[in-house]
Design an enzyme around this catalytic site. Structure first.
Site, PDB file in Angstrom:
ATOM      1  N   TYR A 156       0.927  -1.251   0.005  1.00 50.53           N
ATOM      2  CA  TYR A 156      -0.074   0.145   0.031  1.00 50.53           C
ATOM      3  C   TYR A 156       0.871   1.181  -0.019  1.00 50.53           C
ATOM      4  O   TYR A 156       0.733   2.287  -0.758  1.00 50.53           O
ATOM      5  CB  TYR A 156      -0.825   0.040   1.304  1.00 50.53           C
ATOM      6  CG  TYR A 156      -1.870   0.942   1.354  1.00 50.53           C
ATOM      7  CD1 TYR A 156      -3.052   1.195   0.765  1.00 50.53           C
ATOM      8  CD2 TYR A 156      -1.602   2.085   2.122  1.00 50.53           C
ATOM      9  CE1 TYR A 156      -4.070   1.968   1.022  1.00 50.53           C
ATOM     10  CE2 TYR A 156      -2.576   3.178   2.550  1.00 50.53           C
ATOM     11  CZ  TYR A 156      -4.007   3.225   1.705  1.00 50.53           C
ATOM     12  OH  TYR A 156      -4.615   4.094   1.854  1.00 50.53           O
ATOM     13  N   LYS A 160       1.060   4.120  -2.928  1.00 44.02           N
ATOM     14  CA  LYS A 160       0.719   5.447  -2.708  1.00 44.02           C
ATOM     15  C   LYS A 160       1.768   6.334  -2.950  1.00 44.02           C
ATOM     16  O   LYS A 160       1.567   7.567  -3.362  1.00 44.02           O
ATOM     17  CB  LYS A 160       0.109   5.592  -1.424  1.00 44.02           C
ATOM     18  CG  LYS A 160      -1.134   4.706  -0.818  1.00 44.02           C
ATOM     19  CD  LYS A 160      -2.223   5.243  -1.785  1.00 44.02           C
ATOM     20  CE  LYS A 160      -3.571   4.984  -1.299  1.00 44.02           C
ATOM     21  NZ  LYS A 160      -4.841   5.430  -2.331  1.00 44.02           N
TER      22      LYS A 160
HETATM   23  N1  LIG Z   1      -9.298   5.909   5.491  1.00 44.21           N
HETATM   24  C1  LIG Z   1      -8.157   6.231   5.413  1.00 44.21           C
HETATM   25  O1  LIG Z   1      -7.569   6.619   6.780  1.00 44.21           O
HETATM   26  C2  LIG Z   1      -7.275   6.521   4.440  1.00 44.21           C
HETATM   27  C3  LIG Z   1      -5.869   7.308   4.537  1.00 44.21           C
HETATM   28  C4  LIG Z   1      -5.167   7.553   3.512  1.00 44.21           C
HETATM   29  C5  LIG Z   1      -5.683   7.377   2.282  1.00 44.21           C
HETATM   30  N2  LIG Z   1      -6.862   6.658   2.262  1.00 44.21           N
HETATM   31  C6  LIG Z   1      -7.376   6.196   0.583  1.00 44.21           C
HETATM   32  O2  LIG Z   1      -8.799   6.822   0.312  1.00 44.21           O
HETATM   33  C7  LIG Z   1      -9.323   5.978  -0.560  1.00 44.21           C
HETATM   34  C8  LIG Z   1     -10.827   5.782  -0.076  1.00 44.21           C
HETATM   35  O3  LIG Z   1     -10.659   4.826   1.216  1.00 44.21           O
HETATM   36  P1  LIG Z   1     -11.683   4.718   2.314  1.00 44.21           P
HETATM   37  O4  LIG Z   1     -10.989   4.795   3.372  1.00 44.21           O
HETATM   38  O5  LIG Z   1     -12.968   5.508   1.944  1.00 44.21           O
HETATM   39  O6  LIG Z   1     -12.114   3.108   1.937  1.00 44.21           O
HETATM   40  P2  LIG Z   1     -13.324   2.265   1.779  1.00 44.21           P
HETATM   41  O7  LIG Z   1     -13.156   0.891   1.935  1.00 44.21           O
HETATM   42  O8  LIG Z   1     -14.331   2.726   2.645  1.00 44.21           O
HETATM   43  O9  LIG Z   1     -13.888   2.554   0.287  1.00 44.21           O
HETATM   44  C9  LIG Z   1     -13.106   2.034  -0.749  1.00 44.21           C
HETATM   45  C10 LIG Z   1     -14.047   2.073  -1.895  1.00 44.21           C
HETATM   46  O10 LIG Z   1     -13.446   1.711  -3.322  1.00 44.21           O
HETATM   47  C11 LIG Z   1     -14.173   0.631  -3.877  1.00 44.21           C
HETATM   48  N3  LIG Z   1     -13.248  -0.160  -4.484  1.00 44.21           N
HETATM   49  C12 LIG Z   1     -12.289  -1.033  -4.225  1.00 44.21           C
HETATM   50  N4  LIG Z   1     -11.710  -1.841  -5.193  1.00 44.21           N
HETATM   51  C13 LIG Z   1     -12.367  -1.155  -6.405  1.00 44.21           C
HETATM   52  C14 LIG Z   1     -11.970  -1.435  -7.849  1.00 44.21           C
HETATM   53  N5  LIG Z   1     -10.874  -2.508  -8.030  1.00 44.21           N
HETATM   54  N6  LIG Z   1     -12.513  -0.736  -8.480  1.00 44.21           N
HETATM   55  C15 LIG Z   1     -13.784   0.356  -8.241  1.00 44.21           C
HETATM   56  N7  LIG Z   1     -14.015   0.303  -6.786  1.00 44.21           N
HETATM   57  C16 LIG Z   1     -13.325  -0.374  -6.024  1.00 44.21           C
HETATM   58  C17 LIG Z   1     -14.834  -0.308  -2.540  1.00 44.21           C
HETATM   59  O11 LIG Z   1     -15.884  -0.859  -3.354  1.00 44.21           O
HETATM   60  C18 LIG Z   1     -15.346   1.028  -1.700  1.00 44.21           C
HETATM   61  O12 LIG Z   1     -16.580   1.501  -2.075  1.00 44.21           O
HETATM   62  C19 LIG Z   1      -8.390   5.006  -0.769  1.00 44.21           C
HETATM   63  O13 LIG Z   1      -7.798   5.249  -2.116  1.00 44.21           O
HETATM   64  C20 LIG Z   1      -7.622   4.846   0.291  1.00 44.21           C
HETATM   65  O14 LIG Z   1      -6.401   4.109  -0.026  1.00 44.21           O
HETATM   66  C21 LIG Z   1      -7.682   6.245   3.105  1.00 44.21           C
END
Ligand SMILES: NC(=O)c1ccc[n+]([C@@H]2O[C@H](COP(=O)([O-])OP(=O)(O)OC[C@H]3O[C@@H](n4cnc5c(N)ncnc54)[C@H](O)[C@@H]3O)[C@@H](O)[C@H]2O)c1
Length: 248
Positions: A156, A160
């Site tokens: 990851y 990123k």
């Molecule tokens: N939550 C955190 O603390 C955090 C921190 C830094 C970065 N992020 C990034 O933010 C973004 C959103 O994360 P989140 O926390 O909302 O996660 P989440 O798991 O709540 O949501 C992720 C969404 O992406 C969809 N998804 C996964 N694989 C997919 C694919 N191959 N094609 C289409 N859709 C797909 C899932 O169905 C889900 O709806 C991600 O890129 C994550 O890495 C999150």
């Protein structure tokens, strides 16, 4: 005031979490939104919430690792919503394990979703924005893990960090089309992705956050809207941290 009226935004992984919040914040600021997700049911729910703002929305089932799905979704946005001005590469997954315990499959899968997904999204968006001739904005969701690494996240954090270099590359290539490309590095945001983390790990993380709390999806979404808007007209290739001050 930030005004995205007349704009069409595509948000990947927008069925829940940060992507859903970005889709809704785009709609609140006047954009019509194509809601992409692997899960059509959650995408349809977000699209319904977008319509509640009086905006047009379309829910599309799309796997961001499939060129066919991503191209099809971009076409659907253009045909059904009338254009393409903003594209947010947000879909993401985690498959955490320390390096010594991580399988090749979990390493490859995470790189595939984040890096290939972001590449396909930028290619689909860039081509259509160039053809449209009205410029545009792409926002890529990286992570603070991509800056400082994270225990148990070699896949990851690597992906990123890759998204940062991909953002800067696209910013250089797409500038001549009037398309800006920027990235956000969120810290700890309360979503399903972080919900499973044990309480002691969470407490330790919060202790290292100067603002003294975790973030909300809306707090990332507002920065995405800003980067997508004319308020960020002189920003491209930028990486904006939304972390409460953690790992600054
Ligand atoms: N939550 C955190 O603390 C955090 C921190 C830094 C970065 N992020 C990034 O933010 C973004 C959103 O994360 P989140 O926390 O909302 O996660 P989440 O798991 O709540 O949501 C992720 C969404 O992406 C969809 N998804 C996964 N694989 C997919 C694919 N191959 N094609 C289409 N859709 C797909 C899932 O169905 C889900 O709806 C991600 O890129 C994550 O890495 C999150």
């Amino acid at each position: 005031m930030i005004d995205l009226s007349g704009k069409v935004a595509v948000v990947t992984g927008a069925g829940q979490g940060i992507g859903r919040a970005i889709a809704l914040e785009m709609a609140r600021h006047g954009a019509d939104v194509a809601v992409l997700d692997l899960n059509l049911e959650t995408a349809a729910r977000t699209a319904e919430e977008v319509r509640a703002f009086g905006r047009k929305a379309v829910a599309v089932r799309a796997d961001v690792t499939s060129a066919e799905d991503v191209e099809g979704a971009a076409e659907t946005a253009v045909r059904q919503l009338g254009g393409l001005h903003v594209w947010v590469n947000n879909a993401g997954i985690t498959r955490d394990a320390t390096i010594l315990k991580m399988s090749e499959e979990d390493f490859d899968l995470v790189l595939r979703v984040h890096m290939r997904g972001t590449f396909l999204g930028m290619r689909a968006a860039g081509a259509r924005m160039r053809a449209q001739g009205q410029g545009g904005a792409i926002v890529n969701i990286s992570s603070i893990s991509g800056k400082v690494g994270n225990f148990g996240q070699v896949n990851y954090a690597g992906a990123k960090a890759g998204i940062v270099a991909m953002t800067k590359t696209a910013a250089r290539e797409f500038a001549r089309f009037g398309v800006r490309v920027n990235a956000i590095q969120p810290g700890w945001i309360e979503t399903a992705m972080t919900a499973a983390v044990p309480e002691d790990v969470r407490a330790q993380a919060v202790a290292a956050i100067p603002l003294g709390r975790t973030g909300r999806p809306e707090e990332v979404a507002r920065v995405a809207v800003f980067l997508a808007s004319e308020y960020a007209s002189y920003m491209t290739g930028a990486v904006v941290e939304v972390t409460g001050g953690r790992n600054m």
